[in-house]
Design a protein around this motif. Structure first.
Motif, mmCIF file in Angstrom:
data_model
loop_
_atom_site.group_PDB
_atom_site.id
_atom_site.type_symbol
_atom_site.label_atom_id
_atom_site.label_comp_id
_atom_site.label_asym_id
_atom_site.label_seq_id
_atom_site.Cartn_x
_atom_site.Cartn_y
_atom_site.Cartn_z
ATOM 1 N N ARG C 86 0.823 -1.217 0.000
ATOM 2 C CA ARG C 86 0.000 0.000 0.000
ATOM 3 C C ARG C 86 0.852 1.260 0.000
ATOM 4 O O ARG C 86 0.446 2.287 -0.548
ATOM 5 C CB ARG C 86 -0.938 -0.018 1.213
ATOM 6 C CG ARG C 86 -2.115 -0.952 1.000
ATOM 7 C CD ARG C 86 -3.162 -0.847 2.083
ATOM 8 N NE ARG C 86 -4.263 -1.762 1.759
ATOM 9 C CZ ARG C 86 -4.938 -2.480 2.642
ATOM 10 N NH1 ARG C 86 -4.656 -2.404 3.932
ATOM 11 N NH2 ARG C 86 -5.916 -3.280 2.257
ATOM 12 N N LEU C 218 -11.636 5.900 -4.473
ATOM 13 C CA LEU C 218 -10.942 5.830 -3.190
ATOM 14 C C LEU C 218 -9.657 5.041 -3.371
ATOM 15 O O LEU C 218 -9.680 3.871 -3.750
ATOM 16 C CB LEU C 218 -11.810 5.142 -2.133
ATOM 17 C CG LEU C 218 -13.008 5.929 -1.626
ATOM 18 C CD1 LEU C 218 -13.935 5.037 -0.800
ATOM 19 C CD2 LEU C 218 -12.548 7.130 -0.779
ATOM 20 N N GLY C 219 -8.539 5.695 -3.141
ATOM 21 C CA GLY C 219 -7.259 5.007 -3.237
ATOM 22 C C GLY C 219 -6.598 4.943 -1.883
ATOM 23 O O GLY C 219 -7.072 5.558 -0.915
ATOM 24 N N THR C 220 -5.511 4.207 -1.792
ATOM 25 C CA THR C 220 -4.761 4.124 -0.540
ATOM 26 C C THR C 220 -4.388 5.528 -0.074
ATOM 27 O O THR C 220 -3.849 6.323 -0.839
ATOM 28 C CB THR C 220 -3.485 3.306 -0.763
ATOM 29 O OG1 THR C 220 -3.871 1.986 -1.165
ATOM 30 C CG2 THR C 220 -2.678 3.223 0.505
ATOM 31 N N SER C 221 -4.670 5.810 1.171
ATOM 32 C CA SER C 221 -4.381 7.132 1.707
ATOM 33 C C SER C 221 -2.891 7.415 1.683
ATOM 34 O O SER C 221 -2.082 6.597 2.112
ATOM 35 C CB SER C 221 -4.889 7.230 3.149
ATOM 36 O OG SER C 221 -4.514 8.476 3.699
ATOM 37 N N HIS C 223 -1.920 10.147 3.183
ATOM 38 C CA HIS C 223 -1.785 11.009 4.360
ATOM 39 C C HIS C 223 -1.442 10.118 5.553
ATOM 40 O O HIS C 223 -2.235 9.287 5.958
ATOM 41 C CB HIS C 223 -3.108 11.733 4.615
ATOM 42 C CG HIS C 223 -3.065 12.674 5.778
ATOM 43 N ND1 HIS C 223 -2.640 13.974 5.686
ATOM 44 C CD2 HIS C 223 -3.372 12.491 7.083
ATOM 45 C CE1 HIS C 223 -2.698 14.557 6.865
ATOM 46 N NE2 HIS C 223 -3.142 13.670 7.727
ATOM 47 N N ASP C 225 0.570 7.173 7.682
ATOM 48 C CA ASP C 225 1.506 6.058 7.728
ATOM 49 C C ASP C 225 1.529 5.168 6.492
ATOM 50 O O ASP C 225 2.320 4.233 6.455
ATOM 51 C CB ASP C 225 1.286 5.234 8.989
ATOM 52 C CG ASP C 225 -0.156 4.828 9.157
ATOM 53 O OD1 ASP C 225 -0.804 5.346 10.075
ATOM 54 O OD2 ASP C 225 -0.620 3.996 8.377
ATOM 55 N N LEU C 226 0.710 5.425 5.487
ATOM 56 C CA LEU C 226 0.807 4.671 4.229
ATOM 57 C C LEU C 226 1.329 5.540 3.090
ATOM 58 O O LEU C 226 1.251 5.163 1.917
ATOM 59 C CB LEU C 226 -0.541 4.046 3.864
ATOM 60 C CG LEU C 226 -1.046 2.984 4.845
ATOM 61 C CD1 LEU C 226 -2.433 2.497 4.436
ATOM 62 C CD2 LEU C 226 -0.087 1.802 4.924
ATOM 63 N N ALA C 227 1.876 6.702 3.433
ATOM 64 C CA ALA C 227 2.504 7.557 2.428
ATOM 65 C C ALA C 227 3.625 6.792 1.728
ATOM 66 O O ALA C 227 4.119 5.776 2.229
ATOM 67 C CB ALA C 227 3.054 8.813 3.099
ATOM 68 N N PRO C 253 -6.669 13.517 -3.307
ATOM 69 C CA PRO C 253 -6.763 12.334 -2.450
ATOM 70 C C PRO C 253 -7.766 11.310 -2.968
ATOM 71 O O PRO C 253 -7.491 10.126 -2.949
ATOM 72 C CB PRO C 253 -7.190 12.905 -1.109
ATOM 73 C CG PRO C 253 -7.707 14.274 -1.386
ATOM 74 C CD PRO C 253 -7.038 14.746 -2.629
#
Lengths: 256, 256, 256, 256, 256, 256
Positions: C86, C218-221, C223, C225-227, C253
């Motif tokens: 991710r 909707l994609g993996t955030s 913002h 800890d998944l940056a 986003p």
């Protein structure tokens, strides 16, 4: 390094058993003093026995403070008086139930406990919850033998324990077994050999954890809720606890 | 006793730091070998870095098996590859996050973690959940410094960590602080002195737990889900893992 | 829409199986590309296999980024490398274990898992804990068949799985069964018919969840800890990961 | 495919809002019918409103059964009547709170909820607990706007929601925000753009989950506790529920 | 003191049963009024029955408010409409499931539930989770008897319940049994005598809790999420709920 | 009915306070005897104080058994010796912390605790966990006043408590406040009036729960882990506990 191993019951034979187990694993520089309270039950098999035994445990910690003990082990699987004992000293205090649980999680993903009497299983369950290991323990089992049978009726007791351990191994989907009584401290090898998976016993585990903390210069935190108790008056047969004050150890948080 | 302390990243300076920390607390008879993989990231600051680093960790465990290592320490706070490493050996394998968490619960009722980057906080949270310490940890805090700043920019990094530890002490209602990075292994004393409560660092904690298990003759359980992996074919750059088989260590569950 | 279904092991037959399953449920406008790493284990049956396979999974995600994949499915029941994957993309990444668990809770109040080998049960347990479904799953069961038997010994394997599913239905007080292996992706109908309650398989579930997220933009955030991972140097056989940088996708986003 | 989107309150404007949101994301072959009960509250802002609204939801499901609906969405964030509705049909029934929670965990590790009135926060908390997402949600926040203000006072309401979302983003250590009201179904884009992280809304999420389950031929399990209610007598204004019997849909567990 | 005991189903015989049970334990000054809704199911054996019954429960609370009832008991083991009912009044409202669970934890460390139909077990499980007693309950068991059999087929039903209670006593490692149906309110003595351990029934337990709260002048909190519902319009057959407003009771938080 | 209210500390003034509070709410036929041990601490503000006080509590239960007490209340917020006390009697034994927690959950969905000293907060946290109310309690707060200040410095203490209660009301999103000390038993009305939400105090709550259980003829279960302790030898100052045996009460599980 001086480690005071406190047998919370008053049966000298059991004190000897836990003392020998402790010495067997202690580091060369470690002196193990195994003691027992003058006052209390001859075995601990109920909440009641445990509550009474806590007083003796605490007095043994105070005695240890006068002898500059470096660490304490509470050698009953209910860890009686553990948090109270920690308040009385900057030294580490380790219960054998917690010690065994911690070690078990380091060598297996799931374990079962095999204890003496079914009625004390709830004590183990409450400790597992408080320590965070509820889900690491598949099952708390009992061999249904009174604690003193470990002293007086050793061979029969051992057989019952091994039988229960076999059931744990075959039914519980586990990787290790925790023995749920300080009086089993000398049985680890036999049981492990018979059962064929790692068997963890708390007295020896606690000694090594205590040594570890001392070497790491980590003592019981005096910041917050394990600080020394506020001195105050006690009455009656506990009057000698009045005005209890910390023994003046250096105040650096990591001990030196 | 031979303990292989594996720095999962490839920065030699950090390997030296964790090696020195390990040796400072090791028992007289313990030989510490600090190693690092040939292949992998120079620091571990994300799930991605951690996943890649696990391969190197596992190769280091295999190398250790050929040298009859008695125990292993994985010196990165995410404990990368921990359960996989345990499958590869009868020896104990200890992660520094778990080691620090275990020790923290023995000297305090509640602790906070102070780590490097906020983005890795979720890794600590997941480990706390898996190990059972979710409720013992009040808060995971970050000083927001990249890992290599600990090497290259030590003084400034130390100040930021100490600042965050002060906030933890004053706001979190805790008794101890866990340092959340292997690269902080040499900072424990300074931080503890500055902050005035026990500070636990995982490398030293893990060495003592590893020594403890070896002395107790407790190795990773080979009964159940941590048994040696089934040998099988691997392809491409991992072909050398094909047909992997246990190295023929004695089969008694408690090691001797 | 392009969905990259990644079989984390290197067995082409299994890649074909999961690819067919995926295509069977994909929407008309969805193109499914089923791939497998060049490097890794031929099957995944341990923490070790899983750790090694994660590298291949991540490389397949990177390959997908170069081809502008819209979503990814990781088609092994341990969800290897999920959070790391991710981090590498703005696209959704779905593991088949999580997909199956989510779907199971939408059509039943409690379910059981039937997986291949008992030793991998702990992986499912840890995922259930992390995802929040510990209490929705009554039991993790194993048919005790090696993963590749699903390819090579299909009829016998199917029978064992159906037997275990019958036990789950009759003993576990459940409403649905989750199949715990990507290699079972083509068995859902037969098993469901034989057992008489809904049977959820993760590959097909994950494809639909991936399509859903893409449609919802909707994609993996990115913002928190998944940056994207911080670019850095890697050494040795992982040098090609050095300086890894996000591929320049638009920064809104919710994807468009 | 026919999806019946049920607005549990009786405000036609809100039915239109959720219907439009649903249609915007529905697949080409999906027909969305948005309905509302004839009987019930004009908005749902309390346990009381929710309990009354459940009757209307259930009648709408029965109406849908007569029209061979393939799936149902309950478009109020408290998921009123969800398990009862599932009993009435073999078709999937999805609540918008659960839908939003599930989707949020697939693109972030932690999220916050922003809802209308603080007093309904407890409803979200109870659902998070029941669904297993207690620890994935950092905080349930309220913009403190009555539900109908979303209809009647849109601009001001939107500003308050965006303000609260900004606080969530800056204080909660999250990767995504879940909007806690069906009436916000048309605000996702604006809020996401203003706040700069993924914003999940339940109506659209539920439509895609419902479509997914239908495509996977997974319906509500009729094995166990979600089986059709036992037919029985009802009295008074609910007499029409007497002798309720399943509508004779085919009995294969995976629908066809 | 006036306690309104609400039987949520419409079977008069069961209302009589719970009324008698309530009166048997009520304090001298307590007047028990046992009522049942005019509208609803004749028994409650599913989520559907429960959802419909909640409306009647709420109307009975409103009727009670007009008669200045001092407390309410909801006499169905699913506690239907409990939180909604609390919103409608300053008086205490007690569900019989919660009452029985609370009492059971005061006299034992672990208990089991014996209910009517297996399909309603999930309702008990969800309540145990919400109320915090998940770990105090070892198991939810069902005698598999329809609720009305308690009325119409009493002897046979009693035997099946006693059989299941024997199994609970012998297999579950418990100290007490909770009866999981309001219709069992008159069976406590016989079952307890037959089984030989404490048997807790919710109607009687709830009456005593209700009396206790009234005596303590503790009513449902009107601060926060149990405040009176915001008055609003209702349509159709629920129009009479429009503009619902608190009945003007004094506003001191501890009632007088 | 005879209820023995045991103040676990030895301060007569506090015994008077709790006795008066108990009598204020007791039913007409209830006789309250308020007692205190001869031996123990003058106040309880630490784990140590609590452990010592448990002995006195247990002796007071034994004294009560000789006087045929019908129920016991342990009037210190740490519930010292609770499970041990339950072993000693068939009568109900209620701790004031558990009593207050139970009552708080019946009138609110979430509450906070306001106690005396921050260092005892951990005791409340452990009890909340054990009793199952961890998630019902938003926060444990301390007014930071020594327990005896409640006796000696009442006005100032009251002000600090009220201040802390105001903070709880305004910041914690709660419906009720639990007072965390037996010495606050006479302050409920004043605090509730000042703060404007329900305030629950444990002594009065426990008296009503004890009366309730007696009326319901529900006593402490003697089946399983709360059975009478096995008689055994005690040494030294606890010799009088030797051979302890149940007092011969009738053996029917529901008392008569």
């Amino acid at each position: 390094m001086l480690i005071r191993v406190i047998n919370p019951n008053t049966t000298a034979g059991m004190t000897a058993t836990v003392g020998e187990a402790a010495r067997r694993v202690a580091a060369p520089g470690t002196k193990v003093v195994a003691t027992q309270p003058d006052h209390g039950p001859v075995s601990i098999e109920s909440h009641f026995d445990e509550a009474i035994s806590a007083v003796g445990v605490l007095e043994e910690v105070m005695a240890g403070e006068r002898e500059d003990a470096d660490a304490y082990v509470i050698a009953c699987f209910g860890d009686p008086g553990l948090l109270a004992a920690r308040e009385l000293t900057r030294a580490p205090v380790i219960g054998i139930a917690e010690a065994a649980f911690h070690m078990a999680t380091l060598i297996s993903t799931r374990f079962s406990v095999v204890t003496t009497l079914g009625r004390t299983g709830i004590i183990a369950e409450h400790l597992l919850e408080q320590y965070g290991f509820r889900h690491h323990c598949r099952r708390v089992r009992a061999a249904e033998i009174p604690v003193l049978d470990l002293e007086e009726n050793g061979a029969a007791a051992l057989n019952r324990i091994i039988d229960e351990c076999h059931r744990a191994r075959d039914q519980d989907n586990i990787g290790a077994i925790v023995l749920g009584c300080g009086g089993m401290a000398d049985l680890t090898d036999e049981i492990s050999e018979a059962v064929g998976l790692p068997v963890i016993e708390g007295v020896t585990a606690a000694v090594k954890l205590a040594e570890s903390l001392v070497t790491l210069r980590l003592g019981t935190s005096k910041h917050g809720d394990l600080a020394f108790p506020r001195p105050k008056a006690f009455t009656g047969r506990f009057e000698h606890f009045s005005g209890l004050a910390p023994s003046g150890l250096p105040s650096t948080p990591n001990r030196d």
